[in-house]
Design a protein around this motif. Structure first.
Motif, mmCIF file in Angstrom:
data_model
loop_
_atom_site.group_PDB
_atom_site.id
_atom_site.type_symbol
_atom_site.label_atom_id
_atom_site.label_comp_id
_atom_site.label_asym_id
_atom_site.label_seq_id
_atom_site.Cartn_x
_atom_site.Cartn_y
_atom_site.Cartn_z
ATOM 1 N N ASN A 199 0.864 -1.176 0.000
ATOM 2 C CA ASN A 199 0.000 0.000 0.000
ATOM 3 C C ASN A 199 0.911 1.240 0.000
ATOM 4 O O ASN A 199 1.133 1.885 1.014
ATOM 5 N N GLY A 200 1.487 1.531 -1.166
ATOM 6 C CA GLY A 200 2.547 2.536 -1.257
ATOM 7 C C GLY A 200 3.862 1.907 -0.853
ATOM 8 O O GLY A 200 3.878 0.853 -0.191
ATOM 9 N N SER A 201 4.984 2.540 -1.249
ATOM 10 C CA SER A 201 6.255 1.940 -0.827
ATOM 11 C C SER A 201 6.456 2.133 0.669
ATOM 12 O O SER A 201 7.176 1.381 1.310
ATOM 13 N N ASP A 202 5.777 3.113 1.260
ATOM 14 C CA ASP A 202 5.857 3.265 2.718
ATOM 15 C C ASP A 202 5.518 1.952 3.420
ATOM 16 O O ASP A 202 6.125 1.605 4.431
ATOM 17 N N SER A 217 18.053 11.957 4.827
ATOM 18 C CA SER A 217 17.390 11.123 3.815
ATOM 19 C C SER A 217 15.916 11.071 4.194
ATOM 20 O O SER A 217 15.452 11.973 4.915
ATOM 21 N N TYR A 218 15.206 10.067 3.775
ATOM 22 C CA TYR A 218 13.752 10.058 3.949
ATOM 23 C C TYR A 218 13.401 10.044 5.448
ATOM 24 O O TYR A 218 13.827 9.136 6.179
ATOM 25 N N SER A 219 12.634 11.049 5.878
ATOM 26 C CA SER A 219 12.404 11.222 7.321
ATOM 27 C C SER A 219 11.442 10.182 7.910
ATOM 28 O O SER A 219 11.178 10.197 9.112
ATOM 29 N N LEU A 220 10.956 9.274 7.085
ATOM 30 C CA LEU A 220 10.118 8.186 7.626
ATOM 31 C C LEU A 220 10.961 7.114 8.338
ATOM 32 O O LEU A 220 10.477 6.473 9.276
ATOM 33 N N TYR A 221 12.222 6.904 7.911
ATOM 34 C CA TYR A 221 12.991 5.768 8.465
ATOM 35 C C TYR A 221 13.098 5.811 9.995
ATOM 36 O O TYR A 221 12.863 4.796 10.649
ATOM 37 N N PRO A 222 13.470 6.976 10.590
ATOM 38 C CA PRO A 222 13.555 6.979 12.064
ATOM 39 C C PRO A 222 12.209 6.693 12.719
ATOM 40 O O PRO A 222 12.155 6.056 13.779
ATOM 41 N N ASN A 232 18.889 10.495 -3.645
ATOM 42 C CA ASN A 232 18.560 10.885 -2.283
ATOM 43 C C ASN A 232 17.431 11.909 -2.227
ATOM 44 O O ASN A 232 17.252 12.717 -3.128
ATOM 45 N N ALA A 233 16.660 11.821 -1.171
ATOM 46 C CA ALA A 233 15.699 12.868 -0.818
ATOM 47 C C ALA A 233 16.039 13.270 0.613
ATOM 48 O O ALA A 233 16.311 12.392 1.426
ATOM 49 N N PRO A 234 16.069 14.545 0.961
ATOM 50 C CA PRO A 234 15.637 15.669 0.136
ATOM 51 C C PRO A 234 16.742 16.357 -0.663
ATOM 52 O O PRO A 234 16.499 17.419 -1.208
ATOM 53 N N LEU A 258 17.425 -0.391 -0.927
ATOM 54 C CA LEU A 258 17.714 0.766 -1.778
ATOM 55 C C LEU A 258 16.368 1.364 -2.160
ATOM 56 O O LEU A 258 15.595 0.747 -2.906
ATOM 57 N N ASP A 259 16.072 2.523 -1.605
ATOM 58 C CA ASP A 259 14.765 3.154 -1.800
ATOM 59 C C ASP A 259 14.845 4.034 -3.044
ATOM 60 O O ASP A 259 15.336 5.162 -3.005
ATOM 61 N N GLU A 260 14.335 3.480 -4.159
ATOM 62 C CA GLU A 260 14.452 4.169 -5.457
ATOM 63 C C GLU A 260 13.152 4.891 -5.842
ATOM 64 O O GLU A 260 12.718 4.841 -6.985
ATOM 65 N N SER A 267 3.948 6.257 -7.061
ATOM 66 C CA SER A 267 3.469 7.578 -6.637
ATOM 67 C C SER A 267 4.073 8.723 -7.443
ATOM 68 O O SER A 267 3.368 9.633 -7.851
ATOM 69 N N LYS A 268 5.384 8.708 -7.602
ATOM 70 C CA LYS A 268 6.065 9.918 -8.087
ATOM 71 C C LYS A 268 6.108 9.974 -9.611
ATOM 72 O O LYS A 268 5.487 10.821 -10.224
ATOM 73 N N ALA A 269 6.816 9.045 -10.211
ATOM 74 C CA ALA A 269 6.997 9.086 -11.666
ATOM 75 C C ALA A 269 5.719 8.684 -12.399
ATOM 76 O O ALA A 269 5.516 9.051 -13.552
ATOM 77 N N GLN A 324 -3.546 6.357 -5.298
ATOM 78 C CA GLN A 324 -3.916 4.941 -5.270
ATOM 79 C C GLN A 324 -3.041 4.102 -4.360
ATOM 80 O O GLN A 324 -3.364 2.956 -4.074
ATOM 81 N N ARG A 325 -1.881 4.628 -3.940
ATOM 82 C CA ARG A 325 -1.011 3.961 -2.977
ATOM 83 C C ARG A 325 -0.529 2.591 -3.466
ATOM 84 O O ARG A 325 -1.043 1.551 -3.029
ATOM 85 N N VAL A 326 0.414 2.586 -4.370
ATOM 86 C CA VAL A 326 1.001 1.316 -4.812
ATOM 87 C C VAL A 326 2.522 1.457 -4.868
ATOM 88 O O VAL A 326 3.049 2.347 -5.541
HETATM 89 C C1 LIG Z 1 12.349 8.480 -0.491
HETATM 90 C C2 LIG Z 1 10.917 8.105 -0.445
HETATM 91 N N1 LIG Z 1 10.592 6.813 -0.338
HETATM 92 C C3 LIG Z 1 9.312 6.419 -0.291
HETATM 93 C C4 LIG Z 1 8.283 7.335 -0.338
HETATM 94 C C5 LIG Z 1 6.869 6.845 -0.187
HETATM 95 O O1 LIG Z 1 6.191 6.740 -1.347
HETATM 96 P P1 LIG Z 1 4.794 6.017 -1.416
HETATM 97 O O2 LIG Z 1 3.833 7.046 -1.875
HETATM 98 O O3 LIG Z 1 4.987 4.915 -2.416
HETATM 99 O O4 LIG Z 1 4.452 5.468 -0.060
HETATM 100 C C6 LIG Z 1 8.567 8.685 -0.453
HETATM 101 C C7 LIG Z 1 7.469 9.673 -0.478
HETATM 102 O O5 LIG Z 1 7.606 10.831 -0.226
HETATM 103 C C8 LIG Z 1 9.914 9.085 -0.508
HETATM 104 O O6 LIG Z 1 10.245 10.384 -0.589
#
Ligand SMILES: Cc1ncc(COP(=O)(O)O)c(C=O)c1O
Length: 370
Positions: free
Chosen positions: A86-89, A126-131, A177-179, A202-204, A231-233, A239-241
């Motif tokens: 449900n999204g890469s999250d 990097s992505y602030s969700l990991y912590p 990398n983000a951001p 590897l979060d692509e 989500s992005k490209a 739809q969250r995939v």
């Molecule tokens: C680096 C990174 N990974 C994963 C995601 C999550 O994407 P998704 O919408 O697939 O959950 C994001 C969304 O901002 C992101 O920036």
């Protein structure tokens, strides 16, 4: 009645992930959450519309079988190499649950006298969700700084720094990398992967806007998973995939712990139709990259220091005012960008690449402000 005692202390103390704002302001130019400015392909919209009927009463395919087959074809692997979420999250969260022990758990294994099974490691920024994922799980976080220009430290530098844990149960690398927007080569990623004893993700998420992707590493190395998202490209945030590609043993382990119907039916249909019309999306990647380069050049002329980007956003150090002030000044002009109150990026704005018209409006606003 006071009832907070029912809530686990871990949850009471948790700093939850803060998603970018989704304000409903008329005429707002929204450049804050890295959404794609172009709509999904007409074929995707038709497929979703055609699926909205009495079948909504049925459960969707529990394993996203058709989608996994199409993804397997795209990546030259088997459906057993793919887990859809449900999204890469969601797949990132599953990796923490599947591969990392909570720190309090006495059953973790010690290696070099460290509780290696409990460590979630990632670079900052990097992505602030990991912590947050580590905290939710009660795991131990190991954030390690990127180089000052946001490039990846070499394995030798990581060894010298002594902060990096080559035994970490799980290492997340956002690539590009983000951001920061910075791209990494497959060669340098491979060196880090080879040096790690635990799992590497590897979060692509942004890789379709980059020069290289490291998908080959998921095929060659049994401890590497590549995360991708629609989500992005592929203009499909709604739809969250998202999905993982990796060794069938790792995929099977995560498959055991996901929700039975984790990918909603319309999401599966939309993602499948997306894969049938990749030409449409590849044309959009080109447009976004062209706008990115134009915007970077224009902002540079306005004295912004723009970092090189291989994503659908840029990180830029603005002139004259603090980045947080710029955020407000642009908002006053109905342009929303993102500012992170984190030490490494506090002086920057992260700006999503919109349409050429949105980019031009941003440049006009910037000229008025300076
Ligand atoms: C680096 C990174 N990974 C994963 C995601 C999550 O994407 P998704 O919408 O697939 O959950 C994001 C969304 O901002 C992101 O920036």
């Amino acid at each position: 009645m006071p009832n907070s005692e029912f809530i686990r202390p871990l949850v009471q103390n948790l700093h939850a992930y803060v998603p970018g704002e989704q304000p409903k302001i008329k005429g707002l130019i929204k450049l804050n959450t890295n959404e794609n400015p172009y709509p999904p392909s007409p074929r995707v919209l038709d497929a979703v519309k055609a699926a909205v009927d009495g079948r909504l009463r049925l459960y969707p395919n529990p394993t996203a079988q058709n989608l996994r087959e199409k993804l397997a074809k795209l990546h030259g692997c088997a459906p057993e190499n793919i887990l859809v979420g449900n999204g890469s999250d969601e797949v990132l969260a599953l990796a923490v649950r599947g591969f990392v022990e909570p720190s309090q758990n006495s059953s973790f294994v010690f290696r070099n006298s460290r509780p290696w099974k409990a460590v979630v490691q990632y670079f900052t920024p990097s992505y602030s969700l990991y912590p947050v994922l580590a905290d939710i799980h009660g795991a131990t976080r190991n954030p390690v700084e990127l180089n000052p220009d946001f490039s990846l430290p070499s394995v030798a530098d990581l060894r010298r720094s002594r902060k990096w844990d080559f035994d970490a149960a799980l290492t997340f690398i956002t690539t590009p990398n983000a951001p920061s927007g910075r791209g990494y080569t497959t060669e340098e990623l491979k060196k880090i992967c080879l040096a790690q004893k635990g799992i590497v993700v590897l979060d692509e998420a942004y890789v379709d806007f980059a020069e290289e992707n490291a998908m080959e590493l998921a095929g060659k190395l049994p401890h590497v998973l590549v995360a991708r998202t629609f989500s992005k490209a592929y203009s499909l945030c709604f739809q969250r995939v998202g999905y993982f590609v990796g060794h069938p043993n790792l995929i099977a382990a995560l498959d055991k712990i996901r929700d039975s119907y984790n990918v909603n039916g319309l999401g599966q249909i939309a993602a499948e139709a997306t894969l049938d019309d990749l030409k449409y999306y590849r044309a959009n990647f080109k447009k976004i990259i062209t706008t990115r380069e134009w915007l970077a050049a224009e902002l540079t002329k306005a004295n912004f220091r723009v970092l090189p980007s291989q994503t659908n956003f840029i990180l830029a150090h603005p002139p004259e005012f603090a980045a947080s002030e710029w955020l407000q000044k642009l908002r006053d002009k109905k342009i929303l960008v993102r500012w992170f109150n984190a030490p490494e990026v506090r002086d920057y704005l992260r700006i999503t690449i919109g349409t050429p018209e949105e980019a031009a409006a941003l440049v006009k606003a910037v000229r008025q402000i300076v």
